[in-house]
Design a protein around this motif. Sequence first.
Motif, PDB file in Angstrom:
ATOM      1  N   THR A  84       0.848  -1.189   0.000  1.00 19.25           N
ATOM      2  CA  THR A  84       0.000   0.000   0.000  1.00 19.25           C
ATOM      3  C   THR A  84       0.878   1.231   0.000  1.00 19.25           C
ATOM      4  O   THR A  84       1.847   1.306   0.751  1.00 19.25           O
ATOM      5  N   VAL A  85       0.546   2.213  -0.840  1.00 22.72           N
ATOM      6  CA  VAL A  85       1.321   3.439  -0.930  1.00 22.72           C
ATOM      7  C   VAL A  85       0.392   4.623  -0.666  1.00 22.72           C
ATOM      8  O   VAL A  85      -0.736   4.668  -1.152  1.00 22.72           O
ATOM      9  N   THR A  86       0.853   5.565   0.152  1.00 24.70           N
ATOM     10  CA  THR A  86       0.031   6.727   0.453  1.00 24.70           C
ATOM     11  C   THR A  86      -0.048   7.638  -0.769  1.00 24.70           C
ATOM     12  O   THR A  86       0.937   7.859  -1.462  1.00 24.70           O
ATOM     13  N   ALA A  87      -1.231   8.158  -1.023  1.00 23.03           N
ATOM     14  CA  ALA A  87      -1.457   8.989  -2.204  1.00 23.03           C
ATOM     15  C   ALA A  87      -2.119  10.311  -1.849  1.00 23.03           C
ATOM     16  O   ALA A  87      -2.658  10.996  -2.716  1.00 23.03           O
ATOM     17  N   SER A  88      -2.063  10.682  -0.583  1.00 20.08           N
ATOM     18  CA  SER A  88      -2.668  11.933  -0.138  1.00 20.08           C
ATOM     19  C   SER A  88      -1.773  13.122  -0.496  1.00 20.08           C
ATOM     20  O   SER A  88      -0.544  13.044  -0.404  1.00 20.08           O
ATOM     21  N   ALA A  89      -2.401  14.219  -0.882  1.00 22.27           N
ATOM     22  CA  ALA A  89      -1.644  15.448  -1.149  1.00 22.27           C
ATOM     23  C   ALA A  89      -1.208  16.127   0.142  1.00 22.27           C
ATOM     24  O   ALA A  89      -0.263  16.921   0.139  1.00 22.27           O
ATOM     25  N   ALA A  90      -1.885  15.824   1.242  1.00 19.90           N
ATOM     26  CA  ALA A  90      -1.558  16.420   2.541  1.00 19.90           C
ATOM     27  C   ALA A  90      -1.710  15.352   3.614  1.00 19.90           C
ATOM     28  O   ALA A  90      -2.701  15.335   4.357  1.00 19.90           O
ATOM     29  N   PRO A  91      -0.758  14.419   3.716  1.00 22.50           N
ATOM     30  CA  PRO A  91      -0.919  13.306   4.657  1.00 22.50           C
ATOM     31  C   PRO A  91      -0.904  13.772   6.108  1.00 22.50           C
ATOM     32  O   PRO A  91      -0.006  14.527   6.511  1.00 22.50           O
ATOM     33  N   PRO A  92      -1.886  13.355   6.909  1.00 23.44           N
ATOM     34  CA  PRO A  92      -1.895  13.731   8.325  1.00 23.44           C
ATOM     35  C   PRO A  92      -0.827  12.974   9.117  1.00 23.44           C
ATOM     36  O   PRO A  92      -0.313  11.953   8.666  1.00 23.44           O
ATOM     37  N   THR A  93      -0.514  13.493  10.280  1.00 22.86           N
ATOM     38  CA  THR A  93       0.419  12.836  11.192  1.00 22.86           C
ATOM     39  C   THR A  93      -0.340  11.821  12.032  1.00 22.86           C
ATOM     40  O   THR A  93      -1.305  12.174  12.729  1.00 22.86           O
ATOM     41  N   ILE A  94       0.071  10.551  11.968  1.00 19.43           N
ATOM     42  CA  ILE A  94      -0.597   9.487  12.723  1.00 19.43           C
ATOM     43  C   ILE A  94       0.180   9.243  14.019  1.00 19.43           C
ATOM     44  O   ILE A  94       1.385   8.997  14.004  1.00 19.43           O
ATOM     45  N   HIS A  95      -0.525   9.275  15.145  1.00 21.45           N
ATOM     46  CA  HIS A  95       0.080   8.969  16.442  1.00 21.45           C
ATOM     47  C   HIS A  95      -0.330   7.543  16.813  1.00 21.45           C
ATOM     48  O   HIS A  95      -1.262   7.319  17.584  1.00 21.45           O
ATOM     49  N   ASP A  96       0.380   6.586  16.218  1.00 21.06           N
ATOM     50  CA  ASP A  96       0.013   5.175  16.331  1.00 21.06           C
ATOM     51  C   ASP A  96       0.752   4.516  17.491  1.00 21.06           C
ATOM     52  O   ASP A  96       1.491   3.552  17.323  1.00 21.06           O
ATOM     53  N   PHE A  97       0.522   5.028  18.701  1.00 19.35           N
ATOM     54  CA  PHE A  97       1.182   4.506  19.900  1.00 19.35           C
ATOM     55  C   PHE A  97       0.393   4.980  21.109  1.00 19.35           C
ATOM     56  O   PHE A  97      -0.512   5.816  20.989  1.00 19.35           O
ATOM     57  N   GLY A  98       0.734   4.470  22.261  1.00 21.01           N
ATOM     58  CA  GLY A  98       0.066   4.875  23.494  1.00 21.01           C
ATOM     59  C   GLY A  98       1.023   4.880  24.661  1.00 21.01           C
ATOM     60  O   GLY A  98       2.076   4.238  24.625  1.00 21.01           O
ATOM     61  N   GLY A  99       0.675   5.609  25.705  1.00 21.16           N
ATOM     62  CA  GLY A  99       1.465   5.622  26.917  1.00 21.16           C
ATOM     63  C   GLY A  99       2.711   6.475  26.875  1.00 21.16           C
ATOM     64  O   GLY A  99       3.610   6.291  27.706  1.00 21.16           O
ATOM     65  N   PHE A 100       2.774   7.406  25.930  1.00 23.12           N
ATOM     66  CA  PHE A 100       3.944   8.276  25.806  1.00 23.12           C
ATOM     67  C   PHE A 100       3.580   9.693  26.241  1.00 23.12           C
ATOM     68  O   PHE A 100       2.406  10.022  26.404  1.00 23.12           O
ATOM     69  N   PRO A 101       4.586  10.567  26.417  1.00 20.09           N
ATOM     70  CA  PRO A 101       4.306  11.924  26.901  1.00 20.09           C
ATOM     71  C   PRO A 101       3.404  12.718  25.957  1.00 20.09           C
ATOM     72  O   PRO A 101       3.397  12.519  24.740  1.00 20.09           O
ATOM     73  N   ASP A 102       2.667  13.665  26.549  1.00 21.97           N
ATOM     74  CA  ASP A 102       1.762  14.493  25.766  1.00 21.97           C
ATOM     75  C   ASP A 102       2.496  15.261  24.679  1.00 21.97           C
ATOM     76  O   ASP A 102       1.932  15.539  23.606  1.00 21.97           O
ATOM     77  N   GLU A 103       3.762  15.605  24.929  1.00 23.41           N
ATOM     78  CA  GLU A 103       4.530  16.364  23.935  1.00 23.41           C
ATOM     79  C   GLU A 103       4.650  15.608  22.621  1.00 23.41           C
ATOM     80  O   GLU A 103       4.693  16.216  21.549  1.00 23.41           O
ATOM     81  N   LEU A 104       4.703  14.292  22.709  1.00 19.76           N
ATOM     82  CA  LEU A 104       4.831  13.492  21.495  1.00 19.76           C
ATOM     83  C   LEU A 104       3.524  13.498  20.704  1.00 19.76           C
ATOM     84  O   LEU A 104       3.529  13.576  19.476  1.00 19.76           O
ATOM     85  N   PHE A 105       2.406  13.434  21.415  1.00 21.80           N
ATOM     86  CA  PHE A 105       1.107  13.460  20.733  1.00 21.80           C
ATOM     87  C   PHE A 105       0.812  14.835  20.142  1.00 21.80           C
ATOM     88  O   PHE A 105       0.018  14.956  19.209  1.00 21.80           O
ATOM     89  N   ALA A 106       1.447  15.864  20.688  1.00 20.41           N
ATOM     90  CA  ALA A 106       1.233  17.213  20.175  1.00 20.41           C
ATOM     91  C   ALA A 106       2.031  17.490  18.908  1.00 20.41           C
ATOM     92  O   ALA A 106       1.749  18.456  18.193  1.00 20.41           O
TER      93      ALA A 106
END
Length: 254
Positions: free
Chosen positions: A43-65
């Motif tokens: 699968t290849v991304t084809a978006s002109a403006a790909p969003p940032t995915i936060h695909d994890f949990g239990g990390f500091p809020d700064e990382l999710f920001a």
Amino acid sequence: MMALEPSPARTFLAGLGTRLPRPRAILVVSAHHDAAHEGGRATVTASAAPPTIHDFGGFPDELFAMRYPAPGDPALARRIVDLFTGHGLAVTPDPDRGLDHGAWVPLSVIYPDADIPVVQLSIASNASPEWHYALGQALAPLRDEGVLIIGSGSITHNLRAFFTARPAIGAPAPAWVSDFTAWVAGRMEANAVDDVLHAVERAPHGRDNHPTPDHILPLFVAMGAGADERGLMAKRLHDSTTYAVLAMDVYAFG
């Protein structure tokens, strides 16, 4: 956490972008985009403006920001589809998927301005090392089209060992980690492609360092893309460990 914490690997990557020719676009093969869960097709991304995915949990809020607002490149995605089709490889463009942390975390260090278009390609953890190497071979023409191809995984990746021992960030690597990375480096230098593709089975402590194959598979795509008639022409640009058991080796090919 490399996006936030100082480490030898972060220091190296922070200077890498200025030492490379500036690419017109970047293709990242991420261990965290696994097509095994999507029918086994690349699968290849084809978006002109790909969003940032936060695909994890239990990390500091700064990382999710954090956000990595790099533009996408739908034309490059179409080019990748054409290359794969010409090699008899199935690929599906995804106009909605964004960039997971296997892409945006290292890119936020290498190219912090987020001003280079980024496309992301999946792995398939249920496919063979040879299949991933073939993906890379199909992508090889992109090297001459100004595209930087990055395989983003980890040369060792045993999170159970990390969560069990909780070593300090700068703790030395145990022998079962350093023996594996040294073996891979030696086989790379010897241009022993088949050995590297099967490092998990053949190298010392292979299964200890990769209980699952996902984090070594991006390496094989990068190898295939970088190889030519001379072989891999592999060069280890950096080696260090983070938290003792997570080796952060960086290789260049071709």
